[in-house]
Enzyme design. Structure first.
Site, PDB file in Angstrom:
ATOM      1  CG  ASP A  92      41.821  48.060  44.785  1.00  0.00           C
ATOM      2  OD1 ASP A  92      42.181  48.780  43.833  1.00  0.00           O
ATOM      3  OD2 ASP A  92      40.725  48.199  45.344  1.00  0.00           O
ATOM      4  CG  ASP A 278      42.281  46.795  52.735  1.00  0.00           C
ATOM      5  OD1 ASP A 278      42.439  45.572  52.587  1.00  0.00           O
ATOM      6  OD2 ASP A 278      41.297  47.394  52.272  1.00  0.00           O
ATOM      7  CB  CYS A 316      42.990  58.156  72.391  1.00  0.00           C
ATOM      8  SG  CYS A 316      43.492  58.589  70.717  1.00  0.00           S
ATOM      9  CB  CYS A 318      44.455  61.191  68.376  1.00  0.00           C
ATOM     10  SG  CYS A 318      42.711  61.544  68.614  1.00  0.00           S
ATOM     11  CB  CYS A 321      41.597  62.052  72.527  1.00  0.00           C
ATOM     12  SG  CYS A 321      40.538  60.848  71.706  1.00  0.00           S
ATOM     13  CG  HIS A 347      39.411  58.811  68.122  1.00  0.00           C
ATOM     14  ND1 HIS A 347      40.273  58.672  69.194  1.00  0.00           N
ATOM     15  CD2 HIS A 347      38.605  57.715  68.135  1.00  0.00           C
ATOM     16  CE1 HIS A 347      39.989  57.555  69.834  1.00  0.00           C
ATOM     17  NE2 HIS A 347      38.981  56.964  69.219  1.00  0.00           N
TER      18      HIS A 347
END
Ligand SMILES: [Zn+2]
Length: 386
Positions: A92, A278, A316, A318, A321, A347
């Site tokens: 940015d 974002d 999920c 991930c 999880c 997560h």
């Protein structure tokens, strides 16, 4: 520079599946960019970000300029090499942080004078300096320096601020073209393939948004962002301004909605023609124990999870999880263990990035409309805690 290709579109709405080619690889869109404020996405390692499918991360110019300094980073070969991240990076312009310093900044036509939050030292950030700083950082996409207005703003204030942002955008582009033609004394360009995006402002006033979009497109950038939304206005206003503004931007350039949002906002704004997002929400909320799941939101500190042996989100895949129970995650959070922030962040980012993957697949398979309806039905359950 960056080149953008639309791969498929949806017949029911403005959603599109695309590919943005940068100097450090291709970003499949719609894409979500995790926020790596100081060259690090808080509480994660780059290794894990790569593993969960982060294609591009965002760096904050304001923070990197103050510490460790853009010149130091340029001497290390640029931001990619300094932080050890080989995929695309967007920076940015620093505008948003400077404008949120409130009483510690002063705005003139020349730029924004502000006091550092670190040591109180005075700095002047101008459109040219913001362009130079990002050239030294060497991100793949740099953003123009714009004025970020607080919500609510009067129409008069929004108009004045928007027109100044247009003048600043012209100065940013002129400076970047100078750097490309280079060499320019005292500016090490770390990434010669760096692209630059313009930013549409104008508050919630659509005629100002239209003027801003037309004048910013006339300057000519590799992509266009919609700024100044997701700052406290109601969702329906944000969606309406996003839809009308996106429709006014060129179809062959990427469109980036800055600072949004919730998982529902991502799905709804993809439907309105947005390609890039974002937001600090998945990472910040993770550190505060608020977790996004396919069934709704969970506050892991809630006592009801103390003896809950189920995974955080059974849908999920991930690491968090697959490996841990809600009971353990609650314990880590209550005990103030650093692993709580790390596991929760992993997560939440997985959930956001998986959602984007599902959005991309749905657009490609022409099932986005159905996906959107089902997603909103589960997401609007909001919280599992009540
Ligand atoms: Zn998970």
């Amino acid at each position: 520079m960056a080149c953008f290709e639309v791969i498929s579109t949806d017949s029911h709405n403005a959603a599109r599946r695309g590919a943005l080619t940068t100097a450090h690889g291709v970003v499949q869109t719609p894409a979500f960019m995790p926020v790596g404020t100081q060259g690090s996405v808080k509480a994660t390692l780059h290794r894990d970000l790569e593993q969960i499918g982060a294609q591009i991360i965002l760096g904050n110019t304001y923070h990197l300029y103050l510490r460790p300094g853009d010149e130091l980073i340029a001497r290390r070969g640029g931001l990619h090499r300094f932080i050890g991240w080989e995929r695309p990076i967007l920076t940015d312009s620093g505008g948003f942080q400077v404008f949120s310093l409130a009483e510690r900044r002063r705005i003139t036509e020349e730029g924004a004078e502000f006091q550092s939050h670190l040591d109180g030292a005075r700095h002047l950030l101008t459109p040219e300096r913001a362009t130079d700083i990002q050239a030294r950082l060497g991100s793949d996409i740099q953003m123009v320096f714009d004025e970020c207005l607080a919500f609510p703003a009067t129409e008069e204030a929004a108009a004045e601020s928007m027109r100044r942002s247009v003048r600043w955008a012209e100065r940013c582009r002129a400076r970047l073209l100078e750097l490309r033609a280079g060499p320019v004394e005292a500016v090490t360009v770390s990434n010669p393939g760096q692209a630059q995006f313009g930013i549409v402002q104008g508050g919630v006033y659509q005629h100002l948004r239209n003027e801003s979009a037309d004048r910013t497109v006339a300057v000519g950038f590799e992509g266009y962002a919609i700024g100044g939304l997701s700052v406290g206005e109601p969702s329906d206003v944000m969606y309406a301004v996003t839809a009308d503004t996106a429709a006014r931007l060129p179809a062959d350039r990427p469109r980036y909605l800055m600072g949004a949002g919730t998982p529902e906002d991502l799905v709804e704004c993809v439907a309105r023609g947005i390609d890039m997002f974002d937001c600090v929400m998945p990472t910040r909320n993770a550190r505060n124990g608020q977790l996004f799941t396919s069934q709704g939101r969970i506050n892991i500190k809630n006592a009801r999870y103390a003896e809950d042996d189920r995974p955080l989100d059974p849908a999920c895949g991930c690491y968090t999880c697959r490996r841990h129970s809600r009971a353990y995650l609650r314990h880590l959070y209550m005990a103030g263990e650093m692993a709580a922030g790390a596991l929760n962040t992993l997560h939440n980012l997985s959930f956001y990035l998986d959602t984007m993957q599902r959005i991309r697949d749905a657009i490609a398979f022409r099932t986005f409309d159905t996906f959107r309806q089902e997603f909103l039905r589960s997401a609007t359950r909001l919280s599992l805690d009540q």
